[in-house]
Design a protein around this motif. Structure first.
Motif, PDB file in Angstrom:
ATOM      1  N   PRO A   1       0.770  -1.405  -0.237  1.00  0.00           N
ATOM      2  CA  PRO A   1      -0.020   0.083  -0.306  1.00  0.00           C
ATOM      3  C   PRO A   1       1.020   1.092  -0.226  1.00  0.00           C
ATOM      4  O   PRO A   1       0.442   1.722  -0.723  1.00  0.00           O
ATOM      5  CB  PRO A   1      -0.594  -0.267   1.278  1.00  0.00           C
ATOM      6  CG  PRO A   1      -1.220  -2.051   1.513  1.00  0.00           C
ATOM      7  CD  PRO A   1       0.026  -2.357   1.636  1.00  0.00           C
TER       8      PRO A   1
ATOM      9  N   GLY B   1      -5.045   1.350  -5.797  1.00  0.00           N
ATOM     10  CA  GLY B   1      -5.654   1.184  -3.880  1.00  0.00           C
ATOM     11  C   GLY B   1      -6.368   0.067  -3.574  1.00  0.00           C
ATOM     12  O   GLY B   1      -5.699  -1.139  -4.975  1.00  0.00           O
TER      13      GLY B   1
ATOM     14  N   HIS C   1      -2.443  -3.038  -3.074  1.00  0.00           N
ATOM     15  CA  HIS C   1      -2.529  -2.610  -4.150  1.00  0.00           C
ATOM     16  C   HIS C   1      -2.268  -2.647  -5.290  1.00  0.00           C
ATOM     17  O   HIS C   1      -1.352  -3.746  -6.135  1.00  0.00           O
ATOM     18  CB  HIS C   1      -1.947  -1.006  -4.057  1.00  0.00           C
ATOM     19  CG  HIS C   1      -2.640  -0.031  -2.773  1.00  0.00           C
ATOM     20  ND1 HIS C   1      -2.091   1.074  -2.458  1.00  0.00           N
ATOM     21  CD2 HIS C   1      -3.475  -1.162  -1.373  1.00  0.00           C
ATOM     22  CE1 HIS C   1      -2.371   1.388  -1.418  1.00  0.00           C
ATOM     23  NE2 HIS C   1      -3.624   0.395  -0.915  1.00  0.00           N
TER      24      HIS C   1
END
Length: 430
Positions: A292, A357, A380
């Protein structure tokens, strides 16, 4: 798909982000359905506890000869069994309704995405090269004399209808050379892993990357239930569906050259001539799977990979960041790269690079383990064209056109064309 816990904790922020995309506040509807689902689950758990308690007392009542109590408890157990079944069925229905609702809501934009309604509000962030100054009137790719013999729309229409093309001879070879050049560059210089994937996928794969349920009309489905991929983003991203990856394996960077199929349902009357908008086309796609905290930087890297292809080909381009009203549903931020087309006297999109994301990862249940023994977290995902091969062919032909109808070809393609450097006015490589 969105995290219901995030919506519970930050309903105002969720609504504000949706409204930036031109949508309406939805947290109240989502949370009401979530509360109804949780109420059913709690009621089912309470009924189960009551049934279990009554079941334990049935034997005791029978043993002491209390027939009335025995029958009451037995009836209660039966009643609770039916009540539990109904409550579980209701909870499941509400859970599916909540999932479907969350599935249909677009991703939330990054804070650094500009607000806006449509393409007029996109913001240019980079420009490279200067559009060529020609001493003649430029024509579109399908009008260039040297290209006409190798780009056959009439035969394609006979075979398949409108928005198809048959490429022949030198033009077909240049098209193939472009795809090979893109792959070699991404593998050898950009360190992407070349991957060859199917073009037919199961419905779950289309759900995983967000083409379904909302955008089914944009794709083709076979009678057997397979879907033809609109881009190999679908297959490359879904290679990690259901997996728990190790942190050391990230980022995972892939590329694939594939056929792509799109119905172009929302483009009636747009770009009806030439190769710009086709039902079947080829693309070299890039996909990254990251941690992420690395995904935003990966978007810039991916964008640079796509830009590098155009720079190597000597094609002028500009890069824009899409505003909130122009982004695709699955994106948090998107960079569109637009190449200069002299025949249209305009920049036209040739690549779109997006960071999603955990939006796709939640749909696919794709996770990674930050460290040994740690709880898995969602990865992500990112995707980008590197590039659309047909549109790149258009750009090469239009930017290289000469007054005599010939086309000068980029130097980086010469080795893929047997050392040939130009398309003669007669349509032959020389």
């Amino acid at each position: 798909m969105h995290d219901i816990r995030m919506i519970r904790d930050n309903p105002q922020a969720f609504d504000a982000a949706l409204m930036r995309r031109g949508g309406s506040a939805m947290s109240s509807e989502i949370l009401a359905l979530d509360e109804a689902r949780r109420t059913c689950i709690t009621a089912a758990e309470t009924a189960l506890a009551d049934r279990n308690a009554a079941s334990k007392q049935v034997g005791a009542a029978k043993a002491r000869g209390d027939e009335a109590e025995f029958e009451r408890l037995r009836a209660l157990v039966s009643e609770k069994k039916q009540e539990i079944a109904q409550l579980e069925e209701d909870a499941k229905a509400k859970d599916m309704a909540l999932r479907d609702l969350l599935m249909g809501i677009p991703n939330l934009p990054h804070a650094d995405v500009p607000d806006g309604k449509d393409e007029d509000d996109n913001i240019e962030i980079h420009r490279w090269g200067t559009p060529p100054k020609l001493d003649f009137t430029a024509v579109e790719h399908f009008e260039i004399p040297s290209v006409v013999p190798g780009m056959d729309f009439t035969t394609a229409a006979k075979l398949s209808g409108s928005r198809f093309v048959v490429l022949r001879g030198a033009v077909a070879r240049i098209h193939r050379a472009l795809a090979q050049f893109m792959l070699d560059t991404h593998v050898d210089q950009n360190e992407l892993t070349e991957t060859n994937t199917p073009v037919l996928v199961l419905e779950e794969a289309m759900y995983g990357t967000g083409q379904l349920p909302k955008f089914g009309e944009d794709s083709y489905r076979t009678r057997e239930g397979w879907w033809l991929i609109p881009t190999s983003e679908v297959t490359l991203t879904n290679t990690v569906a259901g997996d728990i990856l190790e942190a050391a394996d990230l980022p995972r960077r892939m590329c694939a050259h594939s056929l792509c199929f799109r119905s172009e349902a929302g483009s009636a009357g747009r770009d009806t001539t030439g190769m710009l908008r086709q039902h079947q086309f080829e693309k070299v796609e890039m996909v990254s799977v990251t941690k992420p905290d690395e995904s935003r930087a990966e978007l810039d890297r991916m964008t640079a990979c796509a830009q590098g292809i155009l720079e190597a080909l000597g094609l002028p381009y500009r890069t824009v960041v899409l505003c909130t009203g122009d982004m695709g549903a699955g994106a948090q931020r998107t960079h569109d790269i637009e190449v200069w087309l002299p025949g249209q006297n305009a920049y036209r999109e040739i690549s779109s690079c997006s960071v999603c994301g955990d939006y796709q990862a939640r749909r696919m249940n794709a996770r990674f383990r930050p460290e040994a023994g740690a709880k898995p977290e969602y990865v992500h995902t990112l995707n980008g064209s590197g590039l659309a091969v047909g549109r790149c062919l258009i750009a090469v032909l239009e930017n290289g056109q000469r007054a005599d109808g010939s086309v000068e070809l980029p130097e980086v393609l010469h080795r893929y064309l047997g050392g040939k450097s130009r398309l003669t006015a007669e349509g032959v490589l020389a």
